[in-house]
Enzyme design. Structure first.
Site, PDB file in Angstrom:
ATOM      1  N   LYS A  21       0.838  -1.209   0.000  1.00 47.94           N
ATOM      2  CA  LYS A  21       0.000   0.000   0.000  1.00 47.94           C
ATOM      3  C   LYS A  21       0.872   1.257   0.000  1.00 47.94           C
ATOM      4  O   LYS A  21       0.572   2.241  -0.661  1.00 47.94           O
ATOM      5  CB  LYS A  21      -0.932   0.014   1.218  1.00 47.94           C
ATOM      6  CG  LYS A  21      -1.930  -1.133   1.205  1.00 47.94           C
ATOM      7  CD  LYS A  21      -3.362  -0.651   1.323  1.00 47.94           C
ATOM      8  CE  LYS A  21      -4.402  -1.701   0.970  1.00 47.94           C
ATOM      9  NZ  LYS A  21      -4.735  -2.628   2.007  1.00 47.94           N
ATOM     10  N   LYS A  35     -10.526 -13.987  -8.988  1.00 49.05           N
ATOM     11  CA  LYS A  35     -11.530 -14.333  -7.981  1.00 49.05           C
ATOM     12  C   LYS A  35     -12.571 -13.214  -7.865  1.00 49.05           C
ATOM     13  O   LYS A  35     -12.304 -12.062  -8.208  1.00 49.05           O
ATOM     14  CB  LYS A  35     -10.871 -14.604  -6.634  1.00 49.05           C
ATOM     15  CG  LYS A  35     -10.328 -13.365  -5.933  1.00 49.05           C
ATOM     16  CD  LYS A  35      -9.934 -13.720  -4.519  1.00 49.05           C
ATOM     17  CE  LYS A  35      -9.988 -12.503  -3.605  1.00 49.05           C
ATOM     18  NZ  LYS A  35     -11.353 -12.034  -3.303  1.00 49.05           N
ATOM     19  N   LYS A  42     -15.135  -8.193  -3.374  1.00 50.55           N
ATOM     20  CA  LYS A  42     -16.145  -7.180  -3.049  1.00 50.55           C
ATOM     21  C   LYS A  42     -15.677  -5.779  -3.435  1.00 50.55           C
ATOM     22  O   LYS A  42     -16.484  -4.916  -3.713  1.00 50.55           O
ATOM     23  CB  LYS A  42     -16.555  -7.249  -1.587  1.00 50.55           C
ATOM     24  CG  LYS A  42     -15.472  -6.994  -0.559  1.00 50.55           C
ATOM     25  CD  LYS A  42     -16.102  -6.997   0.833  1.00 50.55           C
ATOM     26  CE  LYS A  42     -15.221  -7.568   1.909  1.00 50.55           C
ATOM     27  NZ  LYS A  42     -13.905  -6.947   2.106  1.00 50.55           N
TER      28      LYS A  42
HETATM   29  P1  ATP Z   1     -11.347  -7.161  -1.128  1.00 52.09           P
HETATM   30  O1  ATP Z   1     -11.614  -7.021  -2.597  1.00 52.09           O
HETATM   31  O2  ATP Z   1     -11.611  -5.921  -0.342  1.00 52.09           O
HETATM   32  O3  ATP Z   1     -10.032  -7.820  -0.824  1.00 52.09           O
HETATM   33  P2  ATP Z   1     -12.629  -9.679  -0.742  1.00 52.09           P
HETATM   34  O4  ATP Z   1     -13.924  -9.991  -1.396  1.00 52.09           O
HETATM   35  O5  ATP Z   1     -11.402 -10.316  -1.289  1.00 52.09           O
HETATM   36  O6  ATP Z   1     -12.504  -8.121  -0.640  1.00 52.09           O
HETATM   37  P3  ATP Z   1     -11.749  -9.984   1.975  1.00 52.09           P
HETATM   38  O7  ATP Z   1     -12.215  -8.951   2.936  1.00 52.09           O
HETATM   39  O8  ATP Z   1     -10.362  -9.901   1.408  1.00 52.09           O
HETATM   40  O9  ATP Z   1     -12.813 -10.062   0.773  1.00 52.09           O
HETATM   41  O10 ATP Z   1     -11.946 -11.389   2.628  1.00 52.09           O
HETATM   42  C1  ATP Z   1     -13.060 -11.712   3.444  1.00 52.09           C
HETATM   43  C2  ATP Z   1     -13.219 -13.210   3.484  1.00 52.09           C
HETATM   44  O11 ATP Z   1     -13.818 -13.665   2.254  1.00 52.09           O
HETATM   45  C3  ATP Z   1     -11.915 -13.974   3.623  1.00 52.09           C
HETATM   46  O12 ATP Z   1     -12.117 -15.033   4.538  1.00 52.09           O
HETATM   47  C4  ATP Z   1     -11.655 -14.514   2.240  1.00 52.09           C
HETATM   48  O13 ATP Z   1     -10.920 -15.731   2.253  1.00 52.09           O
HETATM   49  C5  ATP Z   1     -13.062 -14.731   1.701  1.00 52.09           C
HETATM   50  N1  ATP Z   1     -13.093 -14.602   0.245  1.00 52.09           N
HETATM   51  C6  ATP Z   1     -12.790 -13.474  -0.441  1.00 52.09           C
HETATM   52  N2  ATP Z   1     -12.943 -13.677  -1.760  1.00 52.09           N
HETATM   53  C7  ATP Z   1     -13.343 -14.966  -1.910  1.00 52.09           C
HETATM   54  C8  ATP Z   1     -13.671 -15.772  -3.056  1.00 52.09           C
HETATM   55  N3  ATP Z   1     -13.611 -15.265  -4.287  1.00 52.09           N
HETATM   56  N4  ATP Z   1     -14.069 -17.059  -2.855  1.00 52.09           N
HETATM   57  C9  ATP Z   1     -14.128 -17.556  -1.586  1.00 52.09           C
HETATM   58  N5  ATP Z   1     -13.817 -16.863  -0.480  1.00 52.09           N
HETATM   59  C10 ATP Z   1     -13.443 -15.570  -0.629  1.00 52.09           C
HETATM   60 MG    MG Z   2      -9.381  -9.825  -0.478  1.00 48.87          MG
END
Ligand code: ATP
Ligand code: MG
Length: 344
Positions: free
Chosen positions: A119, A208, A211
Site C-alpha cells: 500500500k 476471484k 467485493k
Molecule cells: P477485497 O476485494 O476488499 O479484498 P474480498 O472480497 O477479497 O474483498 P476480503 O475482505 O479480502 O474479501 O476477505 C473476506 C473473506 O472472504 C476472507 O475469509 C476470504 O478468504 C473470503 N473470500 C474473499 N474472496 C473470496 C472468493 N472469491 N471465494 C471464496 N472466499 C473468498
Molecule cells: Mg481480499
C-alpha cells in the site's frame, strides 16, 4: 470461562459478496457449530481497523452492525453462551494496550510487513500512521483475550507471526503476561480450512470474485435483488468449449458456477457434476445456477429482515461487558509490568 479461546474478526467496509458468504461466513458459522461447548468463541468487529484507509464515515456505525447481521442471517447462533460478539471500539483496552505494545515494537519490523509495503508503494503520501500501526492493534486484539486460536487467511500470516514476536518479547522482559497464540502452521492444522474455495469473478473467471471490484457485474452482492443477481449469472463470462466440464484450468467460469451450484443447493460436487458435466446447453446450465442464486438470496434477505435488533443489542451489551472485564484484566497485568500501576 477457562475454555481455550478462538478469536475471529470480521471486517467489512464494502458490501459482502456471495463469495464472502461461501468462503468466510459459512465456515465461521460451521466453526461455531463444531467448536462451541469446548471452546470460547470471540467474534468481534474490528471497527477501529475500518479506517486505516479512507472510508465514508457516515456509514461506519451502521455497517458495523450490518456486518454482524449478515452472520446472523448466515446462521450464527446468538443464544450460544460460549460465543461473544463485540465491537472493538466499545472495549477501550484495545487502544490502551496498543500504545503499550507500540513501545515494544520496532519501526524496522513493521516496515517489513508486506501489506504495508504494497500500500505504501502505491501512494506513500496518503498512507496513514494507522495503516502502518494496524498490526500492533491486531496484536492487542488477540493478546487481550488470551486467544490461542486465530484462524486467518494467508494475507494475515505475517501479522499473526508479529503478534507472537511482540508477546514473546514482552514476556521475556516482564514474565508471563501474555498467552502466545499458536503459529500459523498450527492454526492451519487446527482449522482444516478449505483453502481451495475461490469463487471466480463473473466477468473475468481467471480472477476471484472480490467485493472491492468496481465492476458491478463481476460480483453478486448479498443485498442484490434476486432477479438482478440471476441476470448477472445468465450473462457471466464462460468459454467457447461448448460442453460443461469441471476443469479449473480450461473452463474456470463454468467450473466456478458448478461449485456455486453445489454449495447453494447443499449437494456434493460429484452429484452436481453428474447432473451437468457433458451437457452442451450453457443457457440451461446457467439458468439452474441463476435460479439457485435467486432463491438463496430471497431466503437470505428474508432472514436478514427478520433479525431482532433488540436481541442483537442485548447480545452486544452482555458480550462487551464480559469481554471488557477480561480485556481490562490483561491490560492491568501489562500496566503493572511496565510500571504504570503498582506491582502486587
Ligand atoms: P477485497 O476485494 O476488499 O479484498 P474480498 O472480497 O477479497 O474483498 P476480503 O475482505 O479480502 O474479501 O476477505 C473476506 C473473506 O472472504 C476472507 O475469509 C476470504 O478468504 C473470503 N473470500 C474473499 N474472496 C473470496 C472468493 N472469491 N471465494 C471464496 N472466499 C473468498
Ligand atoms: Mg481480499
Amino acid at each position: 470461562m477457562n475454555k481455550p479461546v478462538i478469536l475471529t474478526g470480521i471486517r467489512s467496509n464494502e458490501e459482502p459478496t456471495l463469495a464472502n458468504y461461501l468462503g468466510a461466513f459459512v465456515p465461521i458459522v460451521q466453526m461455531q457449530k463444531q467448536y462451541a461447548g469446548e471452546y470460547q468463541i470471540n467474534m468481534f468487529v474490528p471497527d477501529l481497523h475500518s479506517f486505516t484507509t479512507p472510508i465514508d464515515h457516515q456509514n461506519l456505525y451502521q455497517n458495523t452492525l450490518n456486518n454482524l447481521k449478515y452472520f446472523i442471517a448466515a446462521g450464527l447462533d446468538l443464544d450460544n453462551p460460549d460465543t461473544f460478539v463485540y465491537r472493538q471500539s466499545h472495549i477501550s483496552a484495545h487502544s490502551e494496550l496498543t500504545w503499550i505494545l507500540d513501545c515494544f515494537t520496532y519501526v524496522g519490523e513493521m516496515g517489513r510487513m508486506t501489506q504495508f509495503k504494497e500500500k505504501n508503494g502505491e501512494s506513500s503520501e496518503s498512507v496513514t500512521m494507522g495503516l502502518f500501526n494496524y498490526p500492533v492493534l491486531m496484536a492487542a486484539d488477540i493478546l487481550l483475550y488470551n486467544a490461542t486460536y486465530v484462524p486467518v487467511g494467508e494475507d494475515q500470516f505475517q501479522h499473526l507471526e508479529i503478534t507472537r514476536d511482540i508477546a514473546t518479547r514482552f514476556n521475556n522482559k516482564f514474565g508471563e503476561i501474555f498467552t502466545v497464540p499458536l503459529s500459523t502452521k498450527e492454526q492451519t492444522e487446527f482449522m482444516k480450512r478449505d483453502k481451495g474455495l475461490r469463487i471466480r469473478s463473473l466477468t473475468d473467471p481467471t480472477k476471484k470474485m472480490s467485493k472491492s471490484s468496481d465492476d458491478d457485474k463481476s460480483k453478486i452482492l448479498l443485498v442484490d435483488a434476486p432477479d438482478e443477481a440471476a441476470k448477472k449469472i445468465m450473462s457471466a463470462t464462460t468459454d467457447s468449449v461448448g460442453v460443461v466440464n469441471f476443469d479449473w484450468d480450461a473452463q474456470p467460469g463454468i467450473t466456478s458456477l458448478l461449485q456455486v451450484l453445489a454449495l447453494l443447493t447443499d449437494r456434493s460436487q460429484e452429484e452436481v457434476n453428474a447432473e451437468w458435466v457433458g451437457t452442451t446447453n450453457y443457457g440451461d446450465f446457467k439458468k439452474a445456477v441463476a435460479d439457485a442464486v435467486a432463491s438463496f438470496l430471497e431466503d437470505f434477505q428474508a432472514r436478514l429482515r427478520s433479525i431482532d435488533d433488540e436481541a442483537l443489542h442485548e447480545k452486544l451489551s452482555v458480550s462487551e461487558s464480559a469481554m471488557g472485564e477480561i480485556a481490562n484484566a490483561t491490560l492491568l497485568r501489562a500496566q503493572k509490568a511496565v510500571g504504570l500501576r503498582p506491582r502486587d
